[in-house]
Design an enzyme around this catalytic site. Structure first.
Site, PDB file in Angstrom:
ATOM      1  CB  SER A   1     -16.502 -44.468 -47.790  1.00 53.65           C
ATOM      2  OG  SER A   1     -17.211 -45.541 -47.741  1.00 53.65           O
TER       3      SER A   1
ATOM      4  CD  GLU B   1     -30.438 -39.106 -42.796  1.00 50.25           C
ATOM      5  OE1 GLU B   1     -28.894 -39.061 -43.303  1.00 50.25           O
ATOM      6  OE2 GLU B   1     -30.707 -38.114 -42.316  1.00 50.25           O
TER       7      GLU B   1
ATOM      8  CE  LYS C   1     -22.606 -41.428 -44.262  1.00 48.25           C
ATOM      9  NZ  LYS C   1     -23.378 -40.598 -45.296  1.00 48.25           N
TER      10      LYS C   1
END
Length: 402
Positions: free
Chosen positions: A379, A113, A91
């Site tokens: 991830s 969010e 991210k």
């Protein structure tokens, strides 16, 4: 005729995408549409972005040959280690880029969010770095099951808003963030965490995350003598990690693309988040895409053990690719993901995020040749999910006996 899987000048991927937004947000979104390409294609942006990825995030992330897992699954398996980035997931690649854009556009307040909390942590991190006000919207259900990430956000100076509408998960957090943006359009920049939302967000996020596949090309060439794998594997919720993994291979038909979405209790139940298996065309959070919805268009509640995959839609880029057959999408159940997470932990000493464990679980469906090169993106790291793993260890068979 060659398929074009990238966004067109009107913000569409095939017939998916667009910007279906309330009038109050028109100027904000239009300004972003006009500004984003000149900003991210400028040399000063590229230099600052690349420097932060290198010196702050810790890129390039390693491409690790997983010897024991390779032997188990009968292929040459390489893991792209996004779990080793600063903040513990992919991210941060996106939030670094978007906050630089926000600063260049003169914005002073950041909202975001988050589901599993990794995007929230990454957003709070870059806001602390850039000394900008930060507010995060997170479903109350996710606040409770990802409380460690909530406290990390608060330590970083972010204000966390538990959202109590709907299922109190990621979709509801997205809706609440958009409502906030409507109330504060002038000074606020909304850092969207995945390849979803109105154009240009799906394209922005995919471009920011494309550093993953850019590095895969370079690292594979060094390790194998060629710059492409036979198969790419990634988990998919909204689609940012998947988009980054495949970006530089989208038009390379030599490369098979396998994406693992969250089936929850199964696609034949009401407890699933497998949008590409169970969804129909509709509009969600400003984009036309595949959506889990009732016959009269009401959004269904997504269900999965994985907070980061708990979204009743999919990014329009992925909806288009799936419809055209470019990607093979597998629906992975909660139990399969738990087992796979324990398997990677015991066989390679890597505890993956439960999101990433869905990708690991997809390996048993591949049936590769022994010399096939498979690249799977881990991830995120599993620190945030340890309690969930422990609470479900009976589903991990012998791996759960300790």
């Amino acid at each position: 005729m060659k398929n074009n899987y990238f966004v067109d000048e009107n913000g569409f991927y095939g017939h998916f995408g667009g910007a279906y937004i309330p009038e109050i947000l028109y100027k904000c979104v239009h300004d972003l549409q006009e500004a984003y390409l000149p900003i991210i294609e400028s040399e000063d942006f590229k230099q600052e972005y690349r420097a932060l990825l290198r010196d702050y995030v810790g890129r390039p992330s390693p491409l690790y040959f997983a010897k024991r897992m390779s032997e188990r699954y009968g292929c040459q398996l390489y893991l792209k280690r996004e779990d080793l980035n600063h903040t513990g997931a992919h991210k941060i690649n996106n939030t670094i880029g978007q906050i630089l854009m926000a600063r260049k556009m003169g914005k002073t307040r950041i909202i975001a969010e988050t589901g599993a909390g990794q995007h929230g942590v990454a957003t709070a991190t870059v806001c602390a770095l850039m000394d900008m006000e930060c507010e995060i919207f997170m479903g109350k259900t996710d606040v409770e099951r990802q409380h460690t990430n909530v406290e990390r956000m608060r330590m970083l100076g972010a204000k966390v808003h538990p959202v109590t509408t709907g299922n109190m998960t990621l979709s509801d957090a997205c809706s609440e963030a958009i409502r906030d943006w409507c109330c504060h359009p002038r000074e606020t920049f909304y850092i969207v965490g995945s390849t979803m939302g109105p154009h240009p967000y799906p394209d922005i996020v995919a471009r920011m995350q494309s550093v993953i596949s850019e590095e895969i090309k370079q690292q594979l060439l060094e390790k194998t003598g060629r710059d492409y794998p036979d198969c790419l594997v990634a988990c998919i919720g909204g689609g940012s990690n998947a988009a980054g993994t495949i970006y530089h291979y989208i038009d390379d038909e030599r490369v098979k693309i396998v994406l693992a979405e969250a089936a929850g209790h199964g696609i034949d139940t009401d407890y699933t988040a497998a949008t590409m298996h169970c969804g129909t065309e509709g509009i969600l959070h400003g984009a036309r895409t595949l959506v889990m919805q009732t016959d009269d268009g009401q959004i269904k509640e997504a269900f999965t053990i994985s907070a980061g995959l708990d979204y009743p839609g999919i990014g329009p880029m992925h909806a288009n690719m799936a419809e055209k057959g470019r990607t093979k999408v597998l629906a992975i159940t909660d139990d399969e993901a738990i087992m796979a997470g324990y398997e990677l932990t015991r066989m390679e000493g890597i505890i993956p995020a439960i999101e990433s464990a869905h990708a690991i679980a997809a390996l048993k469906y591949l049936k590769p040749a022994p010399d096939d090169v498979v690249v799977l993106t881990v991830s995120g790291r599993g620190d945030k999910d340890v309690e969930t793993y422990l609470n479900n260890k009976e589903k991990a068979g012998d791996y759960g006996k300790f």
